[in-house]
Design an enzyme around this catalytic site. Structure first.
Site, PDB file in Angstrom:
ATOM      1  N   ALA A  32       1.466   6.146  -0.946  1.00 23.79           N
ATOM      2  CA  ALA A  32       0.337   5.820  -1.820  1.00 23.79           C
ATOM      3  C   ALA A  32      -0.757   5.065  -1.074  1.00 23.79           C
ATOM      4  CB  ALA A  32       0.820   4.992  -3.012  1.00 23.79           C
ATOM      5  N   LYS A  33      -0.439   4.542   0.095  1.00 22.17           N
ATOM      6  CA  LYS A  33      -1.411   3.866   0.964  1.00 22.17           C
ATOM      7  C   LYS A  33      -2.220   2.815   0.205  1.00 22.17           C
ATOM      8  CE  LYS A  33      -1.627   7.641   4.337  1.00 22.17           C
ATOM      9  NZ  LYS A  33      -0.696   8.632   3.738  1.00 22.17           N
ATOM     10  N   ARG A  34      -1.540   2.003  -0.595  1.00 20.09           N
ATOM     11  CA  ARG A  34      -2.243   0.998  -1.359  1.00 20.09           C
ATOM     12  C   ARG A  34      -2.577  -0.229  -0.500  1.00 20.09           C
ATOM     13  NH1 ARG A  34      -2.363   5.095  -4.217  1.00 20.09           N
ATOM     14  NH2 ARG A  34      -1.759   5.122  -6.396  1.00 20.09           N
TER      15      ARG A  34
END
Lengths: 266, 266
Positions: free
Chosen positions: A70-72
């Site tokens: 999700a590369k948050r």
């Protein structure tokens, strides 16, 4: 909140989930985990999120690790909310709301250490972990990650230092904070490994994006769990090259990749 | 896909939506847009995403711009999926699936130009835009963004150059690619404005995070639309300081901030 008549989003989410479950079943004995690309579910709105939870459950039922890609990354108060979404869930006056229950989440470090700390803490409390973006696979990765700093390091190397600081090394010799290091820049892998001796590397970019398994030796220097090779399109679309039944082709491709990866382990 | 019995997530999502709608209604005449913090919805799973869509619709109905604060960033193929989620939607064999219909999305530039291009194109085709993270408000922002590069620039200044390259400047004199520049580092605002003369600045950090409106002059040098001051907790929680009805307190706070911001416009 919901439109109860199942519309296109609902039908599409069911159609996305079906091959996910098929592939999870097919490759379960060849893989240690499943990397779910959250964007592909998110674009289907609420039904997409329901399908994401279902795909994660299917992976857990096959005893596979769930990696939420999700590369948050956000300021601390918001990072804490993302931690609730992807790890343990949220307490509400109406009762507990389940999180995705991921074993690991991919994280973007541009906002610095305090943006990652709430995610690291939440993960740690549950025996989960993070994979922090250090060197991605895309052509534009160099635009920022390869910039040279005044002290001679690259931005990626500085990110690697942040990853090493943030992690806690367990009895296994591995840190609970890993790094995303793409297979498309194998020449970077050795220097990044020096700066992150205990991190697990999540390694995308093999296959469809052009990286070769055989170039990934340094990733495995801490042992077999030092590298997790993430192949998505290469496995899911294996039948397009190999022909035959999609599930059988996925299994064969995963088996072949597994054998080649194990041959790298010192 | 869904558990039809409305459980805690469903009840919590309804409880989150209610004050959103209340505040949107209360401040509609004082504000130009609403910045929705996606994490706060995402942690409630599928019902949370349904509530996010409903909050966006409530803002549109009041003719407010919808800024999705999601800080997404990924390789191009995935960025295209995020574009579908937040802008125009997704074509499926079952019919079109609506996107969030945002007027703008916050974007993380760590993966470089090709990770932002699909988002920029999708936005441009719909008259929407992006706000790219350049200098955030959190204490750890300096860990990466303030690193000094070999050429003497900071990482933030280099990001600002990427933003300027990526944008298309319209008749208004403003670019369709803006930048997130926090109010907590006003001393950076002038140099960042020099490198992004046409970008709209989305400016968080006023109020709860300690930034002052009066220090934001350089943001407005291209004109009144050069700066969008994003105040969330300061408005939503205004009743805790001002007392009285929460909606009335939110409106008063928004009105006061609006007056102070307009006084900065040259």
């Amino acid at each position: 909140l919901f439109n109860n008549a199942p519309g296109p989003a609902y039908a599409a989410a069911e159609a996305v989930l079906a091959p996910c479950e098929l592939v999870i079943e097919a490759v379960a004995e060849q893989c240690v985990g499943v990397k779910l690309q959250v964007a592909c579910f998110e674009r289907l709105g609420a039904p997409g999120w329901a399908a994401l939870h279902r795909a994660a459950r299917a992976a857990r039922e096959r005893e596979l690790l769930v990696i939420a890609d999700a590369k948050r990354g956000d300021i601390a108060v918001t990072a804490a909310a993302y931690a609730q979404a992807f790890f343990g869930g949220t307490s509400t006056p109406f009762g507990p709301v389940e999180g995705l229950g991921a074993d690991a989440l991919t994280v973007n470090p541009l906002l610095g250490e305090d943006s990652m700390a709430p995610l690291a803490e939440a993960a740690r409390g549950l025996g989960s972990g993070l994979f922090v973006l250090v060197r991605t696979t895309n052509p534009g990765a160099g635009d920022v990650q390869e910039l040279e700093l005044a002290d001679g390091l690259s931005v990626s190397e500085r990110l690697a230092e942040l990853v090493a600081q943030l992690g806690v090394v367990g009895d296994s010799g591995l840190s609970d904070i890993g790094a995303v290091v793409g297979a498309t820049a194998p020449e970077r892998m050795e220097t990044l490994r020096e700066r992150m001796p205990h991190a697990s590397f999540l390694i995308p970019g093999v296959g469809a994006q052009g990286g070769a398994v055989e170039a990934l030796g340094p990733a495995f220097s801490p042992g077999p769990a030092g590298g997790l090779i993430a192949v998505s399109r290469g496995i899911v679309s294996a039948y397009e090259r190999r022909g035959g039944d999609p599930a059988a082709a996925a299994r064969s491709e995963a088996e072949s990749l597994r054998r080649r990866a194990w041959s790298l382990v010192p």
